[in-house]
Write a protein that holds these residues in place. Structure first.
Motif, PDB file in Angstrom:
ATOM      1  N   LEU A 117      30.076  10.666  29.543  1.00  0.00           N
ATOM      2  CA  LEU A 117      28.994  11.030  30.453  1.00  0.00           C
ATOM      3  C   LEU A 117      27.657  11.064  29.715  1.00  0.00           C
ATOM      4  CD1 LEU A 117      30.720  13.919  32.449  1.00  0.00           C
ATOM      5  CD2 LEU A 117      30.460  11.531  33.133  1.00  0.00           C
ATOM      6  N   GLN A 118      26.583  10.925  30.490  1.00  0.00           N
ATOM      7  CA  GLN A 118      25.257  10.879  29.890  1.00  0.00           C
ATOM      8  C   GLN A 118      24.748  12.249  29.460  1.00  0.00           C
ATOM      9  OE1 GLN A 118      23.604   8.061  29.186  1.00  0.00           O
ATOM     10  NE2 GLN A 118      25.335   6.904  29.972  1.00  0.00           N
ATOM     11  N   CYS A 119      25.286  13.314  30.053  1.00  0.00           N
ATOM     12  CA  CYS A 119      24.801  14.659  29.728  1.00  0.00           C
ATOM     13  C   CYS A 119      25.955  15.655  29.818  1.00  0.00           C
ATOM     14  CB  CYS A 119      23.668  15.063  30.668  1.00  0.00           C
ATOM     15  SG  CYS A 119      22.946  16.665  30.295  1.00  0.00           S
ATOM     16  N   ILE A 186      39.191  15.755  24.644  1.00  0.00           N
ATOM     17  CA  ILE A 186      37.874  15.116  24.633  1.00  0.00           C
ATOM     18  C   ILE A 186      38.046  13.607  24.775  1.00  0.00           C
ATOM     19  CG2 ILE A 186      35.679  14.864  23.428  1.00  0.00           C
ATOM     20  CD1 ILE A 186      36.368  17.301  21.783  1.00  0.00           C
ATOM     21  N   ASN A 187      37.687  13.091  25.946  1.00  0.00           N
ATOM     22  CA  ASN A 187      37.653  11.641  26.126  1.00  0.00           C
ATOM     23  C   ASN A 187      36.392  11.098  25.467  1.00  0.00           C
ATOM     24  OD1 ASN A 187      40.022  11.137  27.891  1.00  0.00           O
ATOM     25  ND2 ASN A 187      38.919  12.471  29.299  1.00  0.00           N
ATOM     26  N   ASN A 188      36.556  10.309  24.419  1.00  0.00           N
ATOM     27  CA  ASN A 188      35.429   9.725  23.681  1.00  0.00           C
ATOM     28  C   ASN A 188      34.580  10.799  23.004  1.00  0.00           C
ATOM     29  OD1 ASN A 188      35.596   7.748  26.416  1.00  0.00           O
ATOM     30  ND2 ASN A 188      35.570   6.703  24.451  1.00  0.00           N
ATOM     31  N   CYS A 193      26.340  11.144  24.309  1.00  0.00           N
ATOM     32  CA  CYS A 193      25.706  12.460  24.292  1.00  0.00           C
ATOM     33  C   CYS A 193      26.363  13.411  23.300  1.00  0.00           C
ATOM     34  CB  CYS A 193      25.728  13.076  25.687  1.00  0.00           C
ATOM     35  SG  CYS A 193      27.384  13.462  26.277  1.00  0.00           S
ATOM     36  N   LEU A 194      27.413  12.973  22.604  1.00  0.00           N
ATOM     37  CA  LEU A 194      28.082  13.832  21.626  1.00  0.00           C
ATOM     38  C   LEU A 194      27.854  13.369  20.190  1.00  0.00           C
ATOM     39  CD1 LEU A 194      31.574  14.357  23.344  1.00  0.00           C
ATOM     40  CD2 LEU A 194      29.573  15.849  23.454  1.00  0.00           C
ATOM     41  N   ARG A 195      27.067  12.324  20.016  1.00  0.00           N
ATOM     42  CA  ARG A 195      26.942  11.719  18.683  1.00  0.00           C
ATOM     43  C   ARG A 195      25.965  12.426  17.761  1.00  0.00           C
ATOM     44  NH1 ARG A 195      26.487   5.408  20.664  1.00  0.00           N
ATOM     45  NH2 ARG A 195      28.612   5.229  21.491  1.00  0.00           N
ATOM     46  N   ASP A 196      25.107  13.294  18.302  1.00  0.00           N
ATOM     47  CA  ASP A 196      24.125  13.927  17.427  1.00  0.00           C
ATOM     48  C   ASP A 196      24.816  14.905  16.477  1.00  0.00           C
ATOM     49  OD1 ASP A 196      23.558  16.908  18.702  1.00  0.00           O
ATOM     50  OD2 ASP A 196      24.220  15.431  20.177  1.00  0.00           O
ATOM     51  N   SER A 197      24.173  15.147  15.354  1.00  0.00           N
ATOM     52  CA  SER A 197      24.765  15.932  14.286  1.00  0.00           C
ATOM     53  C   SER A 197      25.085  17.361  14.716  1.00  0.00           C
ATOM     54  CB  SER A 197      23.815  15.951  13.077  1.00  0.00           C
ATOM     55  OG  SER A 197      24.330  16.754  12.040  1.00  0.00           O
ATOM     56  N   ASP A 198      24.177  18.001  15.463  1.00  0.00           N
ATOM     57  CA  ASP A 198      24.393  19.399  15.865  1.00  0.00           C
ATOM     58  C   ASP A 198      25.630  19.533  16.749  1.00  0.00           C
ATOM     59  OD1 ASP A 198      22.173  20.169  14.458  1.00  0.00           O
ATOM     60  OD2 ASP A 198      20.834  20.185  16.193  1.00  0.00           O
ATOM     61  N   GLY A 253      32.762   2.647  31.458  1.00  0.00           N
ATOM     62  CA  GLY A 253      31.667   1.692  31.582  1.00  0.00           C
ATOM     63  C   GLY A 253      30.754   1.921  32.763  1.00  0.00           C
ATOM     64  N   MET A 254      31.167   2.797  33.676  1.00  0.00           N
ATOM     65  CA  MET A 254      30.344   3.057  34.861  1.00  0.00           C
ATOM     66  C   MET A 254      29.029   3.726  34.512  1.00  0.00           C
ATOM     67  SD  MET A 254      33.165   4.381  37.626  1.00  0.00           S
ATOM     68  CE  MET A 254      31.861   4.856  38.769  1.00  0.00           C
ATOM     69  N   PHE A 255      28.986   4.403  33.371  1.00  0.00           N
ATOM     70  CA  PHE A 255      27.812   5.203  33.028  1.00  0.00           C
ATOM     71  C   PHE A 255      26.901   4.495  32.033  1.00  0.00           C
ATOM     72  CE2 PHE A 255      31.289   7.915  34.282  1.00  0.00           C
ATOM     73  CZ  PHE A 255      30.698   8.735  35.230  1.00  0.00           C
ATOM     74  N   HIS A 256      27.156   3.201  31.787  1.00  0.00           N
ATOM     75  CA  HIS A 256      26.316   2.428  30.892  1.00  0.00           C
ATOM     76  C   HIS A 256      25.660   1.296  31.669  1.00  0.00           C
ATOM     77  CE1 HIS A 256      27.746   4.325  27.155  1.00  0.00           C
ATOM     78  NE2 HIS A 256      28.900   4.410  27.783  1.00  0.00           N
TER      79      HIS A 256
END
Length: 302
Positions: A117-119, A186-188, A193-198, A253-256
């Motif tokens: 998801l985007q957020c 956790i799917n993906n 939106c989960l890739r940031d370090s924090d 892929g729906m969210f890209h």
């Protein structure tokens, strides 16, 4: 000697053909076609066309996924031993993770995070985890009147606590001779939106909590770069399992946005908003004045 002559002749022939091909390619005319010449269709039309593509080898793919189900008991044992389960391999693993959760994790509370998801509001997820654990402890722990009055987290709303306090609660002492943990699916975990370090640091701290177990999937080739040695081996404590499903990434892929599709109005507004927010206040005011002038004079050129 004869074999050496043959080898040299073959090598000479290969070299000659290579340079001839280079000359022919360089002497040819370059294409004058441009990317803008492509007739780009609307995004919804392209998605409808993609949904109608026939799935090949569906029977074999289903048989492959069914073979992974024989490992469910092993995966559950891995979680009970304190490891995190990380599934990787080509193909969507969303259906496989959901089937594992609904089949093998029925005795445990499960919380799902869709990383594609985007957020995602991670604080809300952690609050839900804490509330779920509190309910489990109420039913399993034998409270005495003194213990009930001393339990601070039972008297205070979790939503008002900080992330550090919530993680401390999830890392509380284990029950004697009883297993009590929440499984986070956790799917993906490598989603946008989960890739940031924090976020990854918080997820790693959650995975290290005594009352938390993590089951996740990754699909990005550089996903392991999200974690340092401590996160991968001490906090997440990953047990890697190769489970290629070859299933299409339809839901993910729906969210890209699609590359060969026209940008819709909503996407254009979102992009413009991101650009405007990155500008200085003075620049934002200038654009506001220009936009107001254009709206007041719609017949004039921009």
């Amino acid at each position: 000697m004869e074999s050496n002559d043959v080898d040299e002749e073959e090598e000479f022939g290969f070299s000659r053909n290579y340079f001839l091909a280079k000359e022919l390619r360089s002497s040819g005319k370059k294409s004058s076609r441009k990317l803008s010449d492509i007739d780009i269709v609307a995004e919804q039309d392209l998605r409808d066309a993609c949904s109608k593509i026939e799935l090949k080898s569906e029977k074999e793919m289903n048989a492959l996924v069914d073979s992974y189900k024989n490992a469910y008991s092993e995966w559950l044992l891995i979680l009970r031993c304190g490891f995190g389960l990380l599934l990787y391999g080509f193909g969507s693993k969303k259906a496989l993770l959901e089937d594992f959760a609904s089949t093998a994790l029925t005795e445990h509370s499960v919380i799902v995070i869709n990383g594609y998801l985007q957020c995602i509001n991670l604080k809300q997820v952690v609050v839900a985890m804490a509330e779920t654990l509190r309910d489990q402890l109420k039913t399993r722990r034998k409270f005495t009147p003194g213990n009930q009055t001393k339990d601070h987290h039972h008297q205070q709303a979790f939503s008002s606590l900080s992330m550090n306090d919530l993680i401390s609660f999830l890392h509380g002492p284990q029950l004697d001779n009883e297993e009590c943990f929440i499984c986070v699916v956790i799917n993906n975990i490598d989603g946008p939106c989960l890739r940031d370090s924090d976020t990854q640091q918080y997820l790693a701290r959650l995975a290290a909590c005594s009352h938390v177990r993590v089951v996740s999937s990754i699909d990005h080739i550089n996903a392991p770069l999200l974690w340092d040695k401590k996160m991968a081996y001490s906090q997440f404590n990953w047990y890697w399992h190769h489970v290629p499903t070859f299933a299409p990434y339809k839901i993910e892929g729906m969210f890209h946005p699609l590359i060969l599709a026209q940008n819709g109005g909503a996407q254009s507004v979102k992009t413009a908003s991101i650009v405007l927010k990155s500008l200085t206040p003075n620049a934002q005011n200038v654009f506001k004045i220009l936009a107001s002038h254009q709206l007041a004079n719609p017949n004039e050129e921009g």
